[in-house]
Scaffold this motif. Structure first.
Motif, PDB file in Angstrom:
ATOM      1  N   PHE A  66     -10.020 -12.638 -48.220  1.00  7.02           N
ATOM      2  CA  PHE A  66      -9.183 -13.167 -47.137  1.00  7.02           C
ATOM      3  C   PHE A  66      -9.791 -14.435 -46.564  1.00  7.02           C
ATOM      4  CE2 PHE A  66     -12.167 -10.284 -45.067  1.00  7.02           C
ATOM      5  CZ  PHE A  66     -12.601 -11.020 -43.970  1.00  7.02           C
ATOM      6  N   VAL A  67      -8.908 -15.273 -45.990  1.00  6.36           N
ATOM      7  CA  VAL A  67      -9.293 -16.485 -45.257  1.00  6.36           C
ATOM      8  C   VAL A  67      -8.637 -16.411 -43.887  1.00  6.36           C
ATOM      9  CG1 VAL A  67      -9.144 -19.005 -45.151  1.00  6.36           C
ATOM     10  CG2 VAL A  67      -9.517 -17.864 -47.344  1.00  6.36           C
ATOM     11  N   SER A  68      -9.431 -16.619 -42.832  1.00  5.37           N
ATOM     12  CA  SER A  68      -8.925 -16.504 -41.456  1.00  5.37           C
ATOM     13  C   SER A  68      -9.084 -17.824 -40.724  1.00  5.37           C
ATOM     14  CB  SER A  68      -9.682 -15.405 -40.690  1.00  5.37           C
ATOM     15  OG  SER A  68      -9.516 -14.158 -41.323  1.00  5.37           O
ATOM     16  N   LEU A  69      -8.083 -18.161 -39.920  1.00  6.08           N
ATOM     17  CA  LEU A  69      -8.101 -19.332 -39.031  1.00  6.08           C
ATOM     18  C   LEU A  69      -7.709 -18.860 -37.638  1.00  6.08           C
ATOM     19  CD1 LEU A  69      -6.271 -21.930 -41.318  1.00  6.08           C
ATOM     20  CD2 LEU A  69      -8.729 -21.747 -40.918  1.00  6.08           C
ATOM     21  N   GLN A  70      -8.531 -19.220 -36.626  1.00  2.00           N
ATOM     22  CA  GLN A  70      -8.291 -18.748 -35.271  1.00  2.00           C
ATOM     23  C   GLN A  70      -8.549 -19.867 -34.253  1.00  2.00           C
ATOM     24  OE1 GLN A  70     -10.825 -15.006 -36.527  1.00  2.00           O
ATOM     25  NE2 GLN A  70     -10.070 -14.676 -34.439  1.00  2.00           N
ATOM     26  N   GLY A  71      -7.857 -19.774 -33.160  1.00  8.03           N
ATOM     27  CA  GLY A  71      -8.072 -20.686 -32.042  1.00  8.03           C
ATOM     28  C   GLY A  71      -8.045 -19.922 -30.736  1.00  8.03           C
ATOM     29  N   GLY A  72      -8.816 -20.411 -29.734  1.00 12.06           N
ATOM     30  CA  GLY A  72      -8.853 -19.694 -28.466  1.00 12.06           C
ATOM     31  C   GLY A  72      -9.693 -20.432 -27.438  1.00 12.06           C
ATOM     32  N   ALA A  73     -10.372 -19.674 -26.605  1.00 13.09           N
ATOM     33  CA  ALA A  73     -11.184 -20.247 -25.536  1.00 13.09           C
ATOM     34  C   ALA A  73     -12.521 -19.538 -25.496  1.00 13.09           C
ATOM     35  CB  ALA A  73     -10.469 -20.108 -24.201  1.00 13.09           C
ATOM     36  N   SER A  74     -13.551 -20.277 -25.041  1.00 17.89           N
ATOM     37  CA  SER A  74     -14.890 -19.714 -24.921  1.00 17.89           C
ATOM     38  C   SER A  74     -15.480 -20.104 -23.567  1.00 17.89           C
ATOM     39  CB  SER A  74     -15.788 -20.216 -26.061  1.00 17.89           C
ATOM     40  OG  SER A  74     -15.936 -21.628 -26.012  1.00 17.89           O
ATOM     41  N   ALA A  75     -16.430 -19.295 -23.103  1.00 19.04           N
ATOM     42  CA  ALA A  75     -17.112 -19.561 -21.824  1.00 19.04           C
ATOM     43  C   ALA A  75     -18.595 -19.314 -22.019  1.00 19.04           C
ATOM     44  CB  ALA A  75     -16.548 -18.671 -20.724  1.00 19.04           C
ATOM     45  N   PHE A  76     -19.430 -20.290 -21.612  1.00 19.22           N
ATOM     46  CA  PHE A  76     -20.877 -20.206 -21.767  1.00 19.22           C
ATOM     47  C   PHE A  76     -21.493 -19.641 -20.485  1.00 19.22           C
ATOM     48  CE2 PHE A  76     -25.082 -22.121 -21.128  1.00 19.22           C
ATOM     49  CZ  PHE A  76     -25.731 -21.643 -22.254  1.00 19.22           C
ATOM     50  N   ILE A  77     -22.319 -18.605 -20.618  1.00 25.47           N
ATOM     51  CA  ILE A  77     -23.058 -18.025 -19.497  1.00 25.47           C
ATOM     52  C   ILE A  77     -24.519 -17.963 -19.915  1.00 25.47           C
ATOM     53  CG2 ILE A  77     -23.367 -16.026 -18.015  1.00 25.47           C
ATOM     54  CD1 ILE A  77     -20.459 -15.335 -18.469  1.00 25.47           C
ATOM     55  N   GLY A  78     -25.364 -18.765 -19.265  1.00 26.22           N
ATOM     56  CA  GLY A  78     -26.750 -18.831 -19.656  1.00 26.22           C
ATOM     57  C   GLY A  78     -27.700 -18.659 -18.491  1.00 26.22           C
ATOM     58  N   ARG A  79     -28.973 -18.875 -18.785  1.00 25.11           N
ATOM     59  CA  ARG A  79     -30.007 -18.837 -17.769  1.00 25.11           C
ATOM     60  C   ARG A  79     -30.762 -20.153 -17.782  1.00 25.11           C
ATOM     61  NH1 ARG A  79     -32.657 -12.788 -18.032  1.00 25.11           N
ATOM     62  NH2 ARG A  79     -30.734 -11.613 -17.603  1.00 25.11           N
ATOM     63  N   PRO A  80     -30.815 -20.804 -16.611  1.00 28.93           N
ATOM     64  CA  PRO A  80     -30.226 -20.394 -15.322  1.00 28.93           C
ATOM     65  C   PRO A  80     -28.707 -20.406 -15.378  1.00 28.93           C
ATOM     66  CG  PRO A  80     -31.035 -22.637 -15.198  1.00 28.93           C
ATOM     67  CD  PRO A  80     -31.478 -22.122 -16.527  1.00 28.93           C
ATOM     68  N   ILE A  81     -28.066 -19.537 -14.589  1.00 31.00           N
ATOM     69  CA  ILE A  81     -26.624 -19.357 -14.655  1.00 31.00           C
ATOM     70  C   ILE A  81     -25.863 -20.498 -14.023  1.00 31.00           C
ATOM     71  CG2 ILE A  81     -26.490 -18.042 -12.497  1.00 31.00           C
ATOM     72  CD1 ILE A  81     -24.374 -16.277 -13.938  1.00 31.00           C
ATOM     73  N   GLY A  82     -26.465 -21.177 -13.066  1.00 35.77           N
ATOM     74  CA  GLY A  82     -25.763 -22.272 -12.422  1.00 35.77           C
ATOM     75  C   GLY A  82     -24.876 -21.786 -11.299  1.00 35.77           C
ATOM     76  N   CYS A  83     -24.115 -22.708 -10.729  1.00 34.59           N
ATOM     77  CA  CYS A  83     -23.324 -22.375  -9.547  1.00 34.59           C
ATOM     78  C   CYS A  83     -21.879 -22.069  -9.829  1.00 34.59           C
ATOM     79  CB  CYS A  83     -23.419 -23.521  -8.524  1.00 34.59           C
ATOM     80  SG  CYS A  83     -22.838 -25.106  -9.200  1.00 34.59           S
ATOM     81  N   ALA A  84     -21.360 -22.383 -10.995  1.00 31.65           N
ATOM     82  CA  ALA A  84     -19.937 -22.172 -11.284  1.00 31.65           C
ATOM     83  C   ALA A  84     -19.707 -20.755 -11.788  1.00 31.65           C
ATOM     84  CB  ALA A  84     -19.472 -23.176 -12.330  1.00 31.65           C
ATOM     85  N   ASP A  85     -18.461 -20.270 -11.581  1.00 27.17           N
ATOM     86  CA  ASP A  85     -18.141 -18.936 -12.073  1.00 27.17           C
ATOM     87  C   ASP A  85     -17.634 -19.015 -13.518  1.00 27.17           C
ATOM     88  OD1 ASP A  85     -15.603 -19.971 -11.903  1.00 27.17           O
ATOM     89  OD2 ASP A  85     -15.009 -18.768 -10.163  1.00 27.17           O
TER      90      ASP A  85
END
Length: 498
Positions: A66-85
């Protein structure tokens, strides 16, 4: 006198001894015995395959890719986490992968994902994720049943590498998540996937490079396209085949034993016949019953062979109805008869009837042929056949469809096979006479049809190895000799001695 008495008593003692020996011999068992034929017939039939319950065959190398193609959204959460939600960090993402299902439940894929993400300071960076995942379909077990399973719930886990082109970081990464599938058709499946990638804290350039802490959450949807063979085969149960093979081996052994027993019986029978032959020779009856001891070859060679004398005699009576059935023919009248009454096929190409003829001892006939000779003298008739003036046996007719040179039935070609074989074996000449039905078509059309029909049969004979120079073609055009009229649409083949 005393010597004679001693000799007689000695012979009597020998006979008693032979009789006693014969009495103590074991007689062979009766060869008539019951065999369960129905059971053997069932065991020799082809076995319908049976399958193991819930067991499928592993996919071949060219199946279930099989071959798959996908699109969507991602969110980065790291350390330090920073001030944004979480929602302030959402960025678009793309992914593609190629994989294979080894069983309905176990598969693997290699893929790429990435685009953009926001670090702890909400600065946009690019990233690339290369990974290889092991997949497990929770609902894959339903494929072992007959119904088609459209849904799939697939957890996965994998290893890979994250790459940030802005700072050059290439940390090790672990991917995991769950994928949902719905099969739209045989080769197209809709996908919905929720996953996460965990890597070291320095992906965005902040944090400890030796500790996990940065994560890339993603939600995507797309399509998967199947490549190669699709589907699964159930595992065949070999037990019935093993059982049948064991039975066949026992049956072959039984047949071998029977064959040995029958061979022994045949040998005993031959010895018995040999002794019987001696007895008949002593009694002076061997000559009278010698045919009972002939072998198969000599018996077959002594069988009478059909020379068609009876058929030719019947044809002679039908064609010479005025003959009284009693008038004999002498050799002189026979020669006169054959000279006047034997038809010349080549010279009479436009006439179905044979010329009339007379002899001194044969009554006048308007439809007399040399076939009549067989009614009087078979040997004389054979001499006429050898002269080449009379056909051998009966003509063979081939019938055609209306207005064509196409046989009404292809099975007639079997007769051509035999005609060619006989003509080549005995060196005979062949006359092919084509005809059409004058009840339909014009004279020109019927002439053409008779030519094409004769050509068709002659060509077929040549294809079967008959030399062309041994074939004579005669075209009669339209005729009305037979009823039903369909019988006039024919080609007649006659064999002659050269």
């Amino acid at each position: 006198m005393r010597n004679k008495i001693v000799f007689v008593m000695a012979m009597a003692g020998m006979c008693c001894t032979l009789q006693a020996s014969a009495n103590i011999q074991l007689a062979p068992q009766d060869s008539v015995h019951h065999e369960p034929y129905v059971e053997k017939e069932l065991m020799l039939q082809t076995i319908e395959p049976t399958y193991h319950n819930g067991v499928l065959v592993t996919s071949p190398w060219n199946g279930n890719w099989f071959v798959s193609l996908q699109g969507g959204a991602s969110a980065f959460i790291g350390r330090p986490i920073g001030c944004a939600d979480l929602f302030d960090r959402i960025q678009p993402s793309l992914s593609a992968s190629v994989g294979k299902w080894f069983t309905p439940q176990i598969g693997a894929r290699i893929g790429y994902g990435g685009w953009r993400f926001k670090d702890c300071n909400l600065v946009i960076n690019d990233y690339h994720h290369f990974h290889a995942d092991l997949m497990y379909n929770i609902l894959g077990g339903f494929h072992s049943k007959k119904e088609n399973t459209r849904w799939g719930i697939i957890p996965y886990v994998g290893l890979g590498m994250m790459y940030n082109p802005q700072n050059g970081q290439k940390p090790f990464a672990i991917s995991y998540g769950i994928q949902g599938q719905y099969q739209i058709c045989k080769r197209l499946t809709a996908l919905l996937e929720i996953g996460n990638v965990s890597t070291f804290q320095n992906l965005d350039g902040y944090g400890n490079a030796n500790r996990f802490g940065d994560n890339m959450l993603s939600v995507s949807a797309g399509l998967s396209f199947a490549i190669g063979k699709v589907g699964w085969k159930r595992s065949v149960d070999a037990t019935p085949y093993i059982r049948q093979n064991e039975w066949l081996m026992e049956y072959a052994s039984e047949l071998s034993e029977n064959n040995c027993r029958y061979a022994g019986q045949h040998e005993r029978d031959m010895r018995t016949l040999k002794e019987l032959k001696k007895i008949l020779e002593i009694e002076g009856l061997l000559k009278k019953y010698s045919q009972l001891f002939d072998n198969r070859d000599s018996l077959s060679s002594s069988y009478p062979k059909n020379d068609y004398s009876g058929l030719n005699s019947l044809r002679a009576r039908l064609k010479n109805r005025r003959w009284d059935g009693k008038s004999p023919l002498t050799n002189d009248s026979l020669a006169n008869y054959s000279g006047a009454a034997v038809p010349d096929t080549n010279a009479n190409a436009n006439s179905e009837s044979a010329p009339t003829g007379k002899s001194a001892n044969v009554p006048d006939s308007t439809n007399t042929t040399a076939d009549s000779i067989s009614a009087y003298s078979h040997s004389d008739y054979l001499s006429i056949i050898r002269s080449g003036n009379e056909c051998i046996g009966s003509p063979v007719y081939f019938f055609f469809e209306l207005g064509t040179a196409k046989l009404t039935d292809k099975s007639q070609l079997v007769n051509l096979d035999e005609l060619a074989r006989v003509a080549m074996k005995y060196g005979l000449s062949v006359t092919v006479i084509g005809a059409a039905d004058d009840a339909t078509g014009t004279a020109d059309i019927n002439d053409g049809l008779s030519v094409s029909r004769a050509d068709y049969i002659a060509t077929e004979l040549a294809k079967r190895g008959l030399a062309v120079d041994t074939i004579t073609k005669v075209c009669k055009g339209g005729i009305s000799d037979y009823n039903l009229v369909e019988a006039n649409r024919h080609t007649k083949v006659i064999l002659f001695m050269k």
